[in-house]
Design an enzyme around this catalytic site. Structure first.
Site: not given
Ligand code: SAM
Length: 730
Positions: A214, A212, A347
């Protein structure tokens, strides 16, 4: 619920590790299932470290991986002459980055403190490693961050223990993170919300939001106009139920009534509805103005932060994620309003996870979605343009020019959509408008960002519309006959319900309205509790648009949390209303509270209140100036608002207070107390123990484990429970 012992525990763990540990303690754990869960989580978020890993192993990791080098050299992710610098940078630890948050006047005050008290000291520090020339520590302001509020500097764990000024800065960052005055976040991770260009009226969706960082930025941008509550909102979603609680924690720090946390698979996110102003009582499809699609990825651009990726990197990771990344992006485009903006980010350095996903989307959506050049929004940022040519590879490191060359056994892994556009089509897609940031560009992690604009309905949306019009009458008939749909089964823990007040006649509301002198504009139907029956304990507030969203879509999507805590039950014999104010919700309702319960306090008196925060020994009224004593003389005992305005700097502080029979005190949590004392330039040394000497004695690994990467929930507001309140009526 958190208790203070838990708070201490959380300070020593990251929030993720804490939640996992709590999960383990509360259930009869099947170890096999636990390992399976961890493996699944690891597959979903390869950039996250497994629960069992600790940072102490990180220093021992050999930062090399031949397949990684071969893959990216072949893909030409950077010009040949930059390759050695690229690799060198990837092997170094990551600098610290942070941004100042909070209201404009508080942010400005905090910025001055950072510069005058902390940076000035650091500029004189020269860190000298054995046998090497001293390296100057110079904080760098991120030129492209709005308001100049973000900074980056080399502040490694070892450095903190070598220099007292650096240790002090580190302490400041930890304390202010807990108070919400500062957010520590990787430099490049701050980019997507900036280029999303969120305005207060926007309906914003963060599709893959946890943990979270972002989302927090999106909320801050939504609240950029401090004079009014935004008419837009942020819906932060994540598929992982336990990670959704990290979002709850983030939202809590920012006290916004305009955020909603949901738990769904974004690739199949249900279509939502909202009230239609044009047809009273009717609804219309909810389309978002801004969507952030920060998808799960291989995370190899976070190697500096997560060196364990060196050990497990393979081409398989990127290939396996391409499909879900595309499906999330495609669903995002469907949920986006025409004229809206969507940011896709990862990333990862891998073109299969980046440009290939973008290219596939552009191919499928025809002219309806376009890439935007976002570079002008990022002045001073160094980057490479998006790639237009790459070669997908199978796990055995064979690279393919075209899909026809892929042997049958790899054809389910290396898919036709992963290939680059034909040279003659390059102008059609403009993949060079994507932004690639490499670690050596400005000493950060790596990142990929693509910004889209939807210029017309997607091809299949147009078809659906025509077909829908034709079928409308037929459908109405069918609907009448259809048996009621089965309720969707939603995973994870069962959440408490969201029970909205029916209006001004709601049993507890008249006494709240009367006591706090709430004005006529205050909409009591935006208040809610989390229980259907029994005494109302905490009352939360949401903005009107969030109320509409919850009420219209509750049965269709799993809502984890919404609303800021605004009133808390406090059955105190000295107070005619059974609810006190809560600091969390105060900003949202302060404009509605009448003069009856407000005290415009002097600076020295506010300092007295904050420095004497022991709920069982609150400062006696005699300790205050005559001015304040006169103000509270006729104020009935109970909850009140303490206001302070510094005309010169325009600093405005609004705190929840308590008028006791002979005392006046504040209802703030310790991190907030420190934050306010700091802003007032007052002494907060009793909370700021200099542990520098002690810390320089403890070994690396131990010191690392005390770092609070994700700030935990702050300690309970001091004395924020009934018994303590009752004892203050002295
Ligand atoms: C790169 S991280 C996101 C980081 C976040 N945007 C931040 O800035 O803190 C990816 C996130 O996508 C979630 N995720 C994976 N597959 C997903 C899906 N099909 N639908 C929603 N969320 C998903 C994961 O649980 C993870 O928390």
């Amino acid at each position: 619920m958190f208790c203070f012992n838990n708070f201490i525990l959380v300070r020593q763990l990251t929030l993720g590790a804490y939640l996992r540990r709590m999960g383990r303690r509360n259930r009869n754990v099947n170890k096999f299932a636990q390992r399976k869960r961890e493996r699944r989580e690891q597959e979903r978020n390869p950039q996250e470290k497994p629960a069992s890993d600790t940072r102490k192993h990180y220093e021992d990791i050999v930062r090399e991986n031949a397949a990684f080098e071969e893959y990216y050299k072949t893909q030409k992710v950077c010009p040949e002459e930059e390759w050695p610098t690229f690799m060198k940078s990837l092997k170094e630890n990551l600098p610290t980055a942070f941004r100042i948050t909070g209201s404009k006047c508080e942010a400005a005050a905090l910025m001055n403190i950072v510069k005058s008290e902390y940076f000035s000291e650091i500029l004189n520090v020269k860190l000298q490693a054995e046998g090497q020339e001293g390296e100057e520590i110079k904080p760098i302001n991120l030129s492209w961050y709005p308001g100049g509020l973000a900074w980056q500097l080399r502040l490694s764990r070892t450095d903190i223990r070598r220099s007292e000024p650096l240790y002090r800065l580190h302490n400041f960052l930890v304390a202010e993170t807990a108070a919400g005055g500062v957010s520590r976040q990787e430099t490049v991770s701050m980019i997507p919300p900036v280029v999303l260009d969120v305005q207060p009226h926007h309906k914003v969706l963060d599709m893959c939001a946890a943990p979270g960082s972002k989302t927090a930025q999106l909320i801050e941008f939504l609240h950029s106009d401090e004079e009014s509550t935004p008419t837009g909102f942020v819906m932060a979603n994540d598929v992982d139920n336990s990670r959704c609680y990290m979002l709850v924690h983030q939202a809590k720090r920012l006290n916004s009534p305009c955020i909603l946390i949901t738990n769904h698979d974004s690739a199949v996110m249900p279509s939502l509805v909202m009230s239609d102003d044009q047809s009273p009582g009717g609804t219309k499809p909810l389309k978002f103005d801004r969507i952030l699609c920060d998808v799960p990825c291989s995370g190899d651009a976070t190697l500096r932060k997560n060196p364990d990726i060196w050990l497990k990197w393979s081409t398989g990771n990127g290939n396996n994620l391409h499909g879900i990344q595309y499906r999330v992006l495609r669903r995002g485009c469907e949920l986006l309003a025409v004229g809206g903006r969507l940011v896709y980010s990862t990333c990862s350095f891998n073109p299969v996870e980046n440009e290939a996903v973008v290219h596939r989307l552009l191919q499928e959506t025809g002219d309806s979605v376009k890439l935007v050049d976002a570079a002008p929004m990022l002045p001073g940022l160094k980057y490479h343009k998006g790639m237009t040519y790459w070669r997908p590879a199978s796990k055995d490191m064979v690279f393919y020019e075209k899909y026809e060359d892929v042997p049958e056994k790899w054809q389910t892994v290396v898919r036709p959509q992963m290939f680059p556009p034909k040279p003659e089509d390059l102008d059609k897609y403009n993949l060079d408008k994507c932004i690639r940031i490499l670690p050596h560009h400005q000493d950060t992690g790596g990142f990929f960002v693509a910004v889209f604009e939807k210029v017309s309905p997607l091809p299949w949306e147009k078809e659906e519309k025509v077909q829908n019009q034709g079928d409308e009458t037929e459908k109405k008939e069918e609907l009448k006959k259809e048996p009621p749909k089965k309720k969707r089964r939603m995973g994870g823990y069962r959440e408490d319900p969201f029970v909205f007040f029916s209006g001004d006649s709601e049993d507890v509301f008249p006494s709240i309205k009367e006591y706090y002198d709430l004005n006529a504009e205050f909409d009591s139907t935006c208040l809610l509790t989390r229980c259907h029956v029994g005494k109302k304990k905490n009352i939360y507030l949401v903005s009107p648009v969030v109320k509409d969203l919850v009420q219209r879509n509750e049965s269709n999507i799993k809502i984890i949390n919404t609303g800021v805590k605004t009133f808390v039950r406090c059955d105190n014999k000295n107070m005619t209303c059974p609810f006190r104010l809560s600091q969390e919700g105060l900003q949202s309702i302060t404009r509605s509270i009448g003069p009856k319960r407000r005290v415009r306090i002097l600076k020295e008196d506010l300092i007295t209140v904050l420095q004497n925060d022991n709920p069982s020994n609150p400062p006696d009224l005699k300790q205050f100036t005559e001015h304040t004593q006169n103000l509270v003389k006729d104020l009935a005992t109970g909850s009140c608002v303490l206001e302070y305005h510094d005309e010169e700097s325009n600093l405005q502080l609004t705190l929840v207070g308590w008028r006791g029979v002979h005392s006046l005190r504040a209802y703030t949590a310790t991190p907030d107390t420190v934050h306010y004392l700091r802003l007032l330039g007052a002494d907060y040394s009793k909370y700021d123990i200099n542990k520098f000497k002690k810390a320089s004695d403890i070994p690396d690994a131990e010191a690392d484990s005390t770092d609070v990467t994700e700030a935990p929930e702050t300690a309970k507001e001091n004395g924020a429970n009934e018994t303590e309140v009752q004892s203050t009526s002295s």
